[in-house]
Motif scaffolding. Structure first.
Motif, mmCIF file in Angstrom:
data_model
loop_
_atom_site.group_PDB
_atom_site.id
_atom_site.type_symbol
_atom_site.label_atom_id
_atom_site.label_comp_id
_atom_site.label_asym_id
_atom_site.label_seq_id
_atom_site.Cartn_x
_atom_site.Cartn_y
_atom_site.Cartn_z
ATOM 1 N N LYS A 34 -54.530 9.118 3.029
ATOM 2 C CA LYS A 34 -55.890 9.520 2.672
ATOM 3 C C LYS A 34 -56.165 10.939 3.158
ATOM 4 O O LYS A 34 -56.751 11.757 2.434
ATOM 5 C CB LYS A 34 -56.894 8.548 3.286
ATOM 6 N N TYR B 209 -57.008 14.368 0.662
ATOM 7 C CA TYR B 209 -58.182 15.225 0.795
ATOM 8 C C TYR B 209 -57.830 16.574 1.414
ATOM 9 O O TYR B 209 -58.539 17.574 1.170
ATOM 10 C CB TYR B 209 -59.258 14.521 1.616
ATOM 11 N N LYS C 232 -64.890 13.071 2.292
ATOM 12 C CA LYS C 232 -65.959 14.046 2.141
ATOM 13 C C LYS C 232 -66.016 14.979 3.348
ATOM 14 O O LYS C 232 -66.284 16.177 3.204
ATOM 15 C CB LYS C 232 -67.292 13.335 1.974
ATOM 16 N N ALA C 233 -65.767 14.426 4.526
ATOM 17 C CA ALA C 233 -65.808 15.246 5.743
ATOM 18 C C ALA C 233 -64.752 16.340 5.689
ATOM 19 O O ALA C 233 -65.021 17.488 6.055
ATOM 20 C CB ALA C 233 -65.596 14.363 6.973
ATOM 21 N N PHE D 186 -66.936 7.104 11.484
ATOM 22 C CA PHE D 186 -67.399 8.117 10.535
ATOM 23 C C PHE D 186 -66.293 8.487 9.551
ATOM 24 O O PHE D 186 -66.529 8.572 8.343
ATOM 25 C CB PHE D 186 -67.870 9.356 11.298
ATOM 26 N N PHE D 187 -65.088 8.690 10.066
ATOM 27 C CA PHE D 187 -63.983 9.077 9.197
ATOM 28 C C PHE D 187 -63.520 7.929 8.307
ATOM 29 O O PHE D 187 -63.021 8.146 7.213
ATOM 30 C CB PHE D 187 -62.813 9.611 10.028
ATOM 31 N N GLU D 188 -63.690 6.699 8.774
ATOM 32 C CA GLU D 188 -63.331 5.560 7.940
ATOM 33 C C GLU D 188 -64.277 5.430 6.751
ATOM 34 O O GLU D 188 -63.891 4.984 5.676
ATOM 35 C CB GLU D 188 -63.350 4.273 8.775
ATOM 36 N N ARG D 189 -65.528 5.861 6.931
ATOM 37 C CA ARG D 189 -66.527 5.753 5.865
ATOM 38 C C ARG D 189 -66.631 7.024 5.028
ATOM 39 O O ARG D 189 -66.781 6.965 3.809
ATOM 40 C CB ARG D 189 -67.891 5.431 6.465
ATOM 41 N N TYR D 190 -66.551 8.178 5.673
ATOM 42 C CA TYR D 190 -66.766 9.447 4.968
ATOM 43 C C TYR D 190 -65.622 10.433 5.164
ATOM 44 O O TYR D 190 -65.807 11.631 4.931
ATOM 45 C CB TYR D 190 -68.061 10.100 5.456
ATOM 46 N N GLY D 191 -64.469 9.940 5.557
ATOM 47 C CA GLY D 191 -63.357 10.830 5.883
ATOM 48 C C GLY D 191 -63.041 11.861 4.833
ATOM 49 O O GLY D 191 -62.893 13.045 5.123
#
Length: 230
Positions: A160, A164, A132-133, A125-130
């Motif tokens: 990264k 963010y 935004k999360a 999940f964090f690799e794809r939406y990290g």
């Protein structure tokens, strides 16, 4: 001490106007709470969004205990930057905690309370939406406490995460503090309404707004989704 009410700990105004023997330390408490809510595992129960909104309303009182600034814009900007810095450091602490405990969790055997597959799914999940999360979590109670910890556990890329982390902290602090500061001035000037006289209502409204997305997600959760998570 006999007049102390433990419910005051849930009231953001209590921290903002806090003083010790006549010395106001509201600014330092605000910064510590922001740090604790994002950097300490037990910080999820502390006020966050409502505290920043109220800090914007009391921005001059808070900054005057730190330095004297004539410019109103510079005053509120400095406050927002200090809060953002506390949030950045808090998230870094949460990430560090997560990264240190991550190795243990990856080696831990499955149990009733722990499933390694959920840890792996979190990493995906964090690799794809990290990014935004991390940003969305800043504006959601509880989630902003655990998001950096999980990011550390799943070994989210440090560069990264920091990008963010800084972006979300600036957006969170500037949005809420500036909103509180300038809405207070607008209501006072145009409607002759002093928001300081309606603090309780403001806190309730902010809590409802900030928790609404979480509540809606829980309501919309289908039985099929619940079965897939079991």
């Amino acid at each position: 001490m006999n007049d102390f009410d433990w419910l005051q700990l849930l009231n953001p105004e209590y921290y903002i106007n806090f003083d010790i023997y006549g010395t106001k330390i509201g600014l330092w408490l605000v910064l510590f709470i922001v740090f604790a809510e994002t950097g300490l595992f037990a910080g999820f129960f502390l006020p966050g969004d409502s505290l920043l909104f109220l800090a914007g309303i009391y921005s001059r009182d808070l900054i005057e205990n730190f330095t004297v600034i004539e410019s109103d814009f510079a005053n509120v900007t400095l406050l927002a930057l200090l809060v953002a810095a506390a949030g950045i450091v808090g998230n870094m602490m949460g990430y560090w905690f997560g990264s240190k405990s991550g190795y243990y969790l990856y080696k831990k055997e499955d149990s009733f309370w722990f499933k390694k597959k959920y840890l792996i799914q979190s990493k995906d999940f964090f690799e794809r939406y990290g990014g935004k999360a991390i940003i969305f979590a800043r504006f959601l109670p509880i989630f902003r406490t655990f998001a950096p910890i999980i990011a550390g556990i799943v070994s989210m890329d440090k560069k990264k995460f920091m990008f963010y982390n800084i972006l979300s902290s600036l957006l969170w602090s500037f949005t809420l503090i500036f909103a509180g500061h300038y809405l207070y001035g607008m209501f006072l000037e145009k409607f002759e309404i002093d928001l300081k006289d309606h603090i309780e209502k403001i806190i309730i409204i902010i809590i409802l707004i900030s928790t609404f997305p979480v509540i809606m997600k829980m309501i919309k959760k289908t039985p099929k989704q619940e079965q897939e998570q079991e």
